[in-house]
Design a protein around this motif. Structure first.
Motif, PDB file in Angstrom:
ATOM      1  N   THR A 263       0.901  -1.113   0.066  1.00 22.35           N
ATOM      2  CA  THR A 263      -0.157  -0.023  -0.044  1.00 22.35           C
ATOM      3  C   THR A 263       0.880   1.141   0.088  1.00 22.35           C
ATOM      4  O   THR A 263       2.075   1.088   0.167  1.00 22.35           O
ATOM      5  N   ASP A 264       0.379   2.307  -0.236  1.00 23.13           N
ATOM      6  CA  ASP A 264       0.782   3.648  -0.256  1.00 23.13           C
ATOM      7  C   ASP A 264       2.082   3.627  -1.213  1.00 23.13           C
ATOM      8  O   ASP A 264       3.183   4.223  -1.236  1.00 23.13           O
ATOM      9  N   LEU A 265       1.956   2.892  -2.367  1.00 30.32           N
ATOM     10  CA  LEU A 265       2.890   2.743  -3.341  1.00 30.32           C
ATOM     11  C   LEU A 265       3.388   4.027  -4.340  1.00 30.32           C
ATOM     12  O   LEU A 265       4.299   4.335  -4.626  1.00 30.32           O
ATOM     13  N   ALA A 266       2.173   4.691  -4.609  1.00 32.33           N
ATOM     14  CA  ALA A 266       2.289   5.944  -5.384  1.00 32.33           C
ATOM     15  C   ALA A 266       3.155   6.899  -4.579  1.00 32.33           C
ATOM     16  O   ALA A 266       4.192   7.339  -5.390  1.00 32.33           O
ATOM     17  N   PRO A 267       2.931   7.288  -3.554  1.00 31.63           N
ATOM     18  CA  PRO A 267       3.943   8.337  -2.957  1.00 31.63           C
ATOM     19  C   PRO A 267       5.364   7.854  -2.778  1.00 31.63           C
ATOM     20  O   PRO A 267       6.279   8.461  -2.897  1.00 31.63           O
ATOM     21  N   ALA A 269       6.692   5.772  -4.749  1.00 35.09           N
ATOM     22  CA  ALA A 269       7.177   5.693  -6.073  1.00 35.09           C
ATOM     23  C   ALA A 269       7.700   6.999  -6.369  1.00 35.09           C
ATOM     24  O   ALA A 269       8.840   7.352  -6.873  1.00 35.09           O
ATOM     25  N   PHE A 270       6.864   8.259  -6.026  1.00 34.91           N
ATOM     26  CA  PHE A 270       7.297   9.537  -6.593  1.00 34.91           C
ATOM     27  C   PHE A 270       8.419   9.969  -5.518  1.00 34.91           C
ATOM     28  O   PHE A 270       9.467  10.596  -6.135  1.00 34.91           O
ATOM     29  N   LEU A 317       5.538   2.752  -9.719  1.00 35.00           N
ATOM     30  CA  LEU A 317       4.485   3.424 -10.248  1.00 35.00           C
ATOM     31  C   LEU A 317       3.492   2.644 -10.983  1.00 35.00           C
ATOM     32  O   LEU A 317       2.262   2.645 -10.942  1.00 35.00           O
ATOM     33  N   ALA A 320       1.272   0.615  -8.668  1.00 32.87           N
ATOM     34  CA  ALA A 320       0.351   1.628  -7.919  1.00 32.87           C
ATOM     35  C   ALA A 320      -0.877   2.081  -9.082  1.00 32.87           C
ATOM     36  O   ALA A 320      -2.136   1.949  -8.512  1.00 32.87           O
ATOM     37  N   PHE A 321      -0.631   2.155 -10.366  1.00 30.19           N
ATOM     38  CA  PHE A 321      -1.883   2.565 -10.988  1.00 30.19           C
ATOM     39  C   PHE A 321      -1.992   1.310 -12.172  1.00 30.19           C
ATOM     40  O   PHE A 321      -2.606   1.799 -13.140  1.00 30.19           O
ATOM     41  N   LEU A 413      -1.252   6.703 -18.624  1.00 23.08           N
ATOM     42  CA  LEU A 413      -1.904   7.251 -17.453  1.00 23.08           C
ATOM     43  C   LEU A 413      -3.099   7.855 -17.740  1.00 23.08           C
ATOM     44  O   LEU A 413      -3.163   8.879 -18.575  1.00 23.08           O
ATOM     45  N   LEU A 418      -0.171  12.996 -14.107  1.00 21.46           N
ATOM     46  CA  LEU A 418       0.778  11.600 -13.917  1.00 21.46           C
ATOM     47  C   LEU A 418       1.545  11.763 -15.356  1.00 21.46           C
ATOM     48  O   LEU A 418       2.726  11.205 -15.315  1.00 21.46           O
TER      49      LEU A 418
END
Length: 561
Positions: A263-267, A269-270, A317, A320-321, A413, A418
């Motif tokens: 979880t929380d993969l998007a933040p 990744a950024f 990323l 996450a998406f 995306l 994104l």
């Protein structure tokens, strides 16, 4: 059986103090080979069986030390063993002069530190328990310190060693804090507690602690200040090991932590992409501001840490998406680039060391024309340089192509923000690659082409075979990965499978890689042939025509070419 061999090697390491001269080296080489065979058998069995291979390493000694080897551990064990083997082989020739200037005790400590560095890196990759892992990590750091201060009688070298140790200990404190937080909820103290902790807590804060701790070892900017001076100070074969495998141990720690985060993969990744882009740009910019060959390669290590981080961040990323192509290609490219960087950078450090042995300088401005006096070293250096630049038919092209292709696939995306982020990463990676290509072209022209710019470069001679063989070994692996990528992509795919489930995008990229590799191999072969023809000494063509019975005095020969 392997456990007994491992224990025997650790216990026998002090035996280096019992031997003198060349015998000391051969004894340490024997122990390194035992470690390589043992750890390689673990890696092979783990990859063959799939899943995780578990056993008690100290069972014969009556203690408990559980070892867990999965595909990630096996991958790093392979890189460690190959890089250490090349470094130890190169040391045979490189330490010849040190045997005349350094005491027998100093040489013994050097071999002991290198053996324990090898041992500790194997343990770091296979232990999951918090206490055992942290002890192994400290052993690795202290052993590296001992190798860096090999010429500790010089105050500047000792100062560099202490600066390295201080910064690494600061990173160690962040790793310890992260493990303590994860284990504070009553979970098991170690990596296995992370899975339970991250299911009930936001992963980002603890991951940030891990990233600072492991990232300081990997050389991410701004935690990189120790790295250039340390690799400059160490003997050349140690610089190759520091850059090839010791620095990537920080990447191993980050990848190990990521296996527990879902979880929380998007933040995350950024975060990883931002620091990776910064590292790549800062590292590549500073690389070609250097005049010392070793310092130049040290900054390039920071740039390649950035490239690896971009691949891993892009893979996160994609997960996450829900973009399977970006996830599979990003992770596979980033992980494969760890091995590619280790091979290429080892080859280049060995090349710089050989140049130093022949010219007694690492200042690029004082070289020139070495392709005529040191043709073997020159061509091997060119091979490693082309690999790091990502040219087709070399290993660096395979990993960078996967990352680029994954980013292009990621442009599907659904939001403009994104898409803009992916474009920014793509542009940043392109800029890093462009700076690297232009910079290394200039370095090769200054060091190997043109005319010599110093007496030492003018009178340089090719180094002996004991310094060339490790370079040739690295070069063979570089070409094998570049020309025959499917086998190595399959191995790397086993590691990527820890993070992604759909690996079909990798299979789709293989035909393009094979086609491009074959064309690139043809072009590179033609280029090398032209260079060989241009640097091959030409015999003068003499014309002396006169009548057989002529009494005329023969004219002076006229030379052409």
């Amino acid at each position: 059986m392997e456990s007994a061999v491992f224990i025997f090697t650790a216990g026998s390491s002090l035996g280096v103090f019992l031997f003198r001269g060349q015998t000391k080296y051969y004894f340490s080489l024997f122990l390194h080979i035992l470690l390589i065979v043992t750890a390689s058998s673990w890696a092979f069995r783990a990859l063959s069986a799939g899943g995780v291979m578990q056993f008690n390493l100290l069972e014969r000694a009556g203690f408990i030390l559980p070892v867990n080897i999965d595909s990630l551990s096996a991958f790093f064990l392979g890189i460690i063993n190959l890089t250490i083997l090349m470094g130890v082989l190169y040391a045979n020739g490189y330490l010849k002069l040190y045997r005349q200037t350094q005491s027998d005790r100093q040489l013994s400590f050097h071999h002991l530190a290198l053996l324990w560095l090898h041992l500790s890196m194997i343990l770091v990759c296979t232990l999951r328990g918090g206490t055992a892992f942290l002890i192994s990590w400290e052993l690795m750091s202290v052993a590296a310190f001992g190798l860096v201060v090999f010429e500790g009688e010089r105050k500047d070298i000792l100062k560099t060693g202490y600066a390295y140790l201080l910064q690494i200990q600061m990173g160690f404190a962040f790793i310890l804090a992260a493990l303590l937080i994860a284990g504070s909820q009553g979970y098991f103290f170690g990596f296995d507690s992370l899975g339970a902790y991250f299911t009930t807590h936001k992963p980002l804060p603890v991951f940030l602690l891990f990233f600072i701790g492991f990232g300081s070892y990997a050389g991410f900017v701004p935690m990189h200040s120790w790295l250039p001076q340390t690799q400059l100070t160490a003997p050349t074969h140690i610089s190759a090991i520091l850059s090839g495998v010791l620095t990537p141990m920080g990447l191993y720690g980050i990848l190990r932590v990521l296996t527990y985060i879902h979880t929380d993969l998007a933040p995350i990744a950024f975060l990883l992409l931002a620091f990776s882009l910064l590292s790549g740009l800062v590292g590549s910019r500073n690389t070609f501001l250097q005049h010392d060959g070793k310092k130049l390669l040290a900054y390039n290590s920071i740039a390649n840490t950035g490239i690896i981080g971009i691949g891993i961040g892009a893979g996160l990323l994609g997960i996450a998406f829900n973009l399977p192509a970006l996830a599979a290609l990003g992770f596979t490219g980033g992980i494969l680039h760890i091995a590619n960087h280790a091979l290429s950078k080892s080859l280049l450090f060995f090349g710089v060391g050989s140049i130093y042995r022949a010219t007694h300088t690492r200042n690029i401005d004082q070289l020139g024309g070495l392709i005529r006096t040191m043709p073997k070293t020159s061509f091997l250096f060119l091979l490693g340089m082309l690999a790091l630049c990502g040219f087709p038919s070399f290993n660096g092209f395979v990993s960078e192509f996967l990352i680029y292709w994954g980013l292009i696939k990621g442009l599907t995306l659904h939001t403009d923000v994104l898409n803009l982020a992916v474009w920014a990463v793509f542009a940043g990676l392109t800029l890093i690659t462009g700076i690297t290509v232009i910079g290394f072209k200039k370095v090769f022209e200054m060091a190997f082409l043109g005319t010599p710019r110093s007496d030492s470069a003018t009178h340089a001679q090719e180094v002996t075979d004991d310094l060339l063989i490790p370079q040739l070994l690295a070069g063979l692996f570089i070409l094998t990965i570049g020309i025959w990528p499917p086998f190595f992509l399959k191995l790397t795919g086993n590691v990527a499978a820890l993070y992604v489930t759909d690996l079909h995008p990798i299979d789709a990229a293989v035909p393009t890689l094979a086609y491009t590799g074959s064309i690139g191999a043809t072009l590179i072969g033609a280029t090398l042939f032209v260079l060989w023809i241009r640097t091959k000494p030409q015999k003068p063509i003499c014309i002396d025509y006169h009548s057989p019975n002529s009494f005329r005095k023969s004219k002076k020969e006229h030379e052409f070419g």
